[in-house]
Design a protein around this motif. Structure first.
Motif, PDB file in Angstrom:
ATOM      1  N   GLY A  11       0.824  -1.198   0.000  1.00 42.89           N
ATOM      2  CA  GLY A  11       0.000   0.000   0.000  1.00 42.89           C
ATOM      3  C   GLY A  11       0.860   1.250   0.000  1.00 42.89           C
ATOM      4  N   GLY A  16       0.748   5.007   3.359  1.00 40.50           N
ATOM      5  CA  GLY A  16       1.953   4.399   2.761  1.00 40.50           C
ATOM      6  C   GLY A  16       2.903   5.434   2.183  1.00 40.50           C
ATOM      7  N   ALA A  44       3.877  -2.818  -2.932  1.00 44.94           N
ATOM      8  CA  ALA A  44       2.718  -3.364  -3.653  1.00 44.94           C
ATOM      9  C   ALA A  44       1.596  -2.346  -3.684  1.00 44.94           C
ATOM     10  N   ARG A  46      -2.227  -1.158  -6.139  1.00 42.37           N
ATOM     11  CA  ARG A  46      -3.255  -1.686  -7.033  1.00 42.37           C
ATOM     12  C   ARG A  46      -3.034  -1.181  -8.454  1.00 42.37           C
ATOM     13  N   ARG A  50      -0.604   4.963 -11.361  1.00 35.78           N
ATOM     14  CA  ARG A  50      -1.110   6.103 -10.582  1.00 35.78           C
ATOM     15  C   ARG A  50      -0.011   7.155 -10.378  1.00 35.78           C
TER      16      ARG A  50
HETATM   17  P1  NDP Z   1      -5.559   4.459   0.892  1.00 32.16           P
HETATM   18  O1  NDP Z   1      -6.835   4.051   0.275  1.00 32.16           O
HETATM   19  O2  NDP Z   1      -5.146   5.884   0.816  1.00 32.16           O
HETATM   20  O3  NDP Z   1      -4.378   3.568   0.303  1.00 32.16           O
HETATM   21  C1  NDP Z   1      -4.531   2.194   0.071  1.00 32.16           C
HETATM   22  C2  NDP Z   1      -3.318   1.689  -0.697  1.00 32.16           C
HETATM   23  O4  NDP Z   1      -3.454   0.288  -0.862  1.00 32.16           O
HETATM   24  C3  NDP Z   1      -3.145   2.305  -2.085  1.00 32.16           C
HETATM   25  O5  NDP Z   1      -1.802   2.553  -2.330  1.00 32.16           O
HETATM   26  C4  NDP Z   1      -3.660   1.199  -3.026  1.00 32.16           C
HETATM   27  O6  NDP Z   1      -3.022   1.175  -4.266  1.00 32.16           O
HETATM   28  C5  NDP Z   1      -3.277  -0.035  -2.240  1.00 32.16           C
HETATM   29  N1  NDP Z   1      -4.105  -1.188  -2.579  1.00 32.16           N
HETATM   30  C6  NDP Z   1      -5.444  -1.286  -2.499  1.00 32.16           C
HETATM   31  N2  NDP Z   1      -5.837  -2.513  -2.877  1.00 32.16           N
HETATM   32  C7  NDP Z   1      -4.730  -3.189  -3.207  1.00 32.16           C
HETATM   33  C8  NDP Z   1      -4.468  -4.500  -3.692  1.00 32.16           C
HETATM   34  N3  NDP Z   1      -5.454  -5.361  -3.894  1.00 32.16           N
HETATM   35  N4  NDP Z   1      -3.191  -4.857  -3.914  1.00 32.16           N
HETATM   36  C9  NDP Z   1      -2.173  -3.987  -3.721  1.00 32.16           C
HETATM   37  N5  NDP Z   1      -2.353  -2.731  -3.252  1.00 32.16           N
HETATM   38  C10 NDP Z   1      -3.621  -2.341  -3.008  1.00 32.16           C
HETATM   39  O7  NDP Z   1      -5.649   3.984   2.439  1.00 32.16           O
HETATM   40  P2  NDP Z   1      -4.979   4.678   3.710  1.00 32.16           P
HETATM   41  O8  NDP Z   1      -3.554   4.917   3.482  1.00 32.16           O
HETATM   42  O9  NDP Z   1      -5.839   5.806   4.157  1.00 32.16           O
HETATM   43  O10 NDP Z   1      -5.188   3.533   4.827  1.00 32.16           O
HETATM   44  C11 NDP Z   1      -4.375   2.394   4.851  1.00 32.16           C
HETATM   45  C12 NDP Z   1      -4.620   1.622   6.145  1.00 32.16           C
HETATM   46  O11 NDP Z   1      -4.302   2.458   7.262  1.00 32.16           O
HETATM   47  C13 NDP Z   1      -6.072   1.168   6.367  1.00 32.16           C
HETATM   48  O12 NDP Z   1      -6.070  -0.066   7.029  1.00 32.16           O
HETATM   49  C14 NDP Z   1      -6.635   2.252   7.278  1.00 32.16           C
HETATM   50  O13 NDP Z   1      -7.713   1.791   8.055  1.00 32.16           O
HETATM   51  C15 NDP Z   1      -5.424   2.532   8.145  1.00 32.16           C
HETATM   52  N6  NDP Z   1      -5.433   3.840   8.785  1.00 32.16           N
HETATM   53  C16 NDP Z   1      -5.580   4.965   7.996  1.00 32.16           C
HETATM   54  C17 NDP Z   1      -5.570   6.201   8.598  1.00 32.16           C
HETATM   55  C18 NDP Z   1      -5.711   7.444   7.790  1.00 32.16           C
HETATM   56  O14 NDP Z   1      -5.750   8.537   8.380  1.00 32.16           O
HETATM   57  N7  NDP Z   1      -5.787   7.363   6.463  1.00 32.16           N
HETATM   58  C19 NDP Z   1      -5.428   6.349  10.054  1.00 32.16           C
HETATM   59  C20 NDP Z   1      -5.217   5.118  10.762  1.00 32.16           C
HETATM   60  C21 NDP Z   1      -5.237   3.900  10.124  1.00 32.16           C
HETATM   61  P3  NDP Z   1      -3.102   2.412  -5.305  1.00 32.16           P
HETATM   62  O15 NDP Z   1      -2.231   3.492  -4.708  1.00 32.16           O
HETATM   63  O16 NDP Z   1      -2.558   1.889  -6.556  1.00 32.16           O
HETATM   64  O17 NDP Z   1      -4.540   2.798  -5.360  1.00 32.16           O
END
Ligand code: NDP
Ligand code: HSE
Length: 440
Positions: A11, A16, A44, A46, A50
């Protein structure tokens, strides 16, 4: 300096990308603290195409093959910031069984099936750290799972969802209704396009399950948590709370108690509640989080800070990365899951709560007696009663508003009281029912 510790980052979104940035900006300090440099083996995502702005990372590290990355022999630590249940669960179980250490921010997965992750960590011998999963940047899980392990925690009360706290704080400050405050939260980027997980309490319930598991040495899952969101909280509720010197917050409450047979048990719930403005959690405004912990020997502790956002959450993720990396280099692992107490989780009906009930009633002799009789039949003791004119009638139309606050009673008795009140002729409507917490 030893061989690098190699990370697989799953992610690269809000959290990330900040992990990548901080790893780059602080690489020398992190290496000094760990005793070995940290290196990203792969990232990794999706969507390979992007636009990731000016992220300071080699673009050839990106892959869509998360499982392939996890399985690589040169990966020591897997950092999961994707979210959701699958495929994250399969990835992390695979990594842990293979003896890799895992750092995750995934509260939904931990609350849904944390046991599977802990079991896989025990099998593989690596570490499982998840500080960022509850209350973002706030160091909270480490104190619960380490610093307070010599104590007996009795209660954890928290504001653990920033979006809903922003909405309720705005409603309190401006008198706005829920829809208007949600719109503002969305415009400012606090609420997501689909705010269901936040406003319906799912996000807070997952965090409550994680907190309860750590506080009470018992596996508690999302399904064990009684959950109510804030969509039904009205501007009138907020005004009524204010009139009583209170504010409304979405609280997560995990408490020790006893069940019907007198055995030790826990209750875990998430719902909006009125708290006095003098309560430490009342002053937690905007999108901040705070958690109030009560323990036998330590007394009362308060943890406060930013519960969301890329950089604050990445701070907690990196703290865990340093901890698991140091453990790997030292050839040790952190203490494993502590779930020995295995306490039963009480149903919500047995939870002891107080209610604030606002009734629109007929204003004539005998009404108060009839209403009080309903409370008495359900063995619910009334603490205060306030009568005022019905809104817009100036008291002339034979209608009145009764505001009743109860003493502590089982939630089931309070719910039955409200049900019977709704059936009375003299009760035109039950305008609002809110739980009251924190003394009044
Ligand atoms: P985002 O939606 O911003 O990012 C998700 C990331 O995961 C993206 O980079 C996406 O790829 C990637 N991804 C999604 N599906 C897949 C897949 N099937 N295979 C590979 N990569 C994949 O989420 P956040 O960063 O906001 O949140 C991440 C985690 O952190 C979650 O569990 C959330 O609950 C937790 N969290 C988030 C907080 C926040 O403030 N945002 C606070 C506390 C916890 P791509 O970039 O290509 O779309
Ligand atoms: N949506 C969550 C919140 C993000 O509003 O607090 C942090 O888990």
């Amino acid at each position: 300096m030893k061989q690098p510790v190699r990370l697989a980052l799953l992610g690269c979104g809000t959290v990330g990308a900040e992990v990548v940035r901080l790893l780059h900006e602080q690489s020398a300090d992190l290496a000094a603290r760990i005793g070995a440099p940290l290196e990203i083996a792969g990232i990794a995502v999706r969507r390979l195409g992007r636009d990731r702005g000016d992220l300071p990372v080699d673009p050839t590290l990106f892959t869509t093959d998360a499982l392939g990355l996890i399985k690589r022999d040169d990966v020591d630590v897997v950092v999961e910031v994707v979210g959701g249940i699958e495929p994250a669960r399969s990835w992390l179980v695979e990594a842990l069984r293979a003896g890799k250490s895992v750092v995750t921010a995934n509260k939904a997965l931990l609350a849904e099936d944390g046991g599977a992750l802990h079991d896989a960590a025990a099998e593989g011998g690596g570490d499982l750290y998840y500080e960022a999963s509850v209350a973002g940047a706030i160091p909270l899980l480490r104190p619960l799972r380490e610093s307070l392990h010599g104590d007996r925690i009795t209660r954890v009360t928290g504001i653990v969802n920033g979006t809903t706290n922003f909405i309720l704080s705005a409603m309190h400050a401006t008198g706005a209704g829920f829809a208007e405050a949600l719109e503002e939260a969305t415009e400012l980027g606090y609420a997501e396009a689909d705010p269901t997980a936040d406003v319906e309490g799912f996000d807070a319930a997952a965090k409550a399950a994680i907190l309860a598991s750590l506080a009470f040495h018992t596996r508690v899952g999302a399904a064990d948590v009684h959950r109510e969101g804030i969509t039904e909280v009205t501007a009138a509720d907020v005004a009524s709370a204010k009139a009583m010197g209170c504010t409304i917050k979405l609280l997560c409450i995990a408490a020790r108690g006893t069940d019907g047979q007198g055995r030790e048990a826990v209750s875990v719930r998430v719902h909006p509640a009125m708290i006095p403005l003098t309560h430490p959690l009342a002053s937690v405004g905007d999108a901040f989080n705070a958690v109030f912990v009560e323990a036998d020997a330590a007394g009362q502790l308060m943890f406060y800070g930013r519960g969301a956002g890329g950089a604050p959450t990445a701070s907690a993720v990196l703290g865990d990365v340093v901890a698991v990396s140091r453990n790997r280099l030292a050839g040790v692992r952190a203490a494993s899951e502590s779930a020995y107490a295995d306490l039963p989780v009480r149903p919500m009906g047995e939870a002891l709560t107080r209610y604030h009930i606002s009734l629109d009633v007929a204003d004539r002799p005998g009404v108060l007696e009839a209403v009080a009789g309903v409370f008495a039949r359900h063995d619910v003791s009334i603490a205060t009663v306030r009568q005022g004119p019905a809104a817009g009638t100036a008291g002339a139309a034979g209608e009145a508003v009764l505001v009743i606050v109860t003493h502590v009673a089982p939630d089931a008795a309070l719910a039955a009281t409200v049900r019977e009140l709704r059936g009375l002729d003299i009760v035109r409507s039950v305008a609002s029912v809110l739980r009251v917490e924190g003394g009044l």
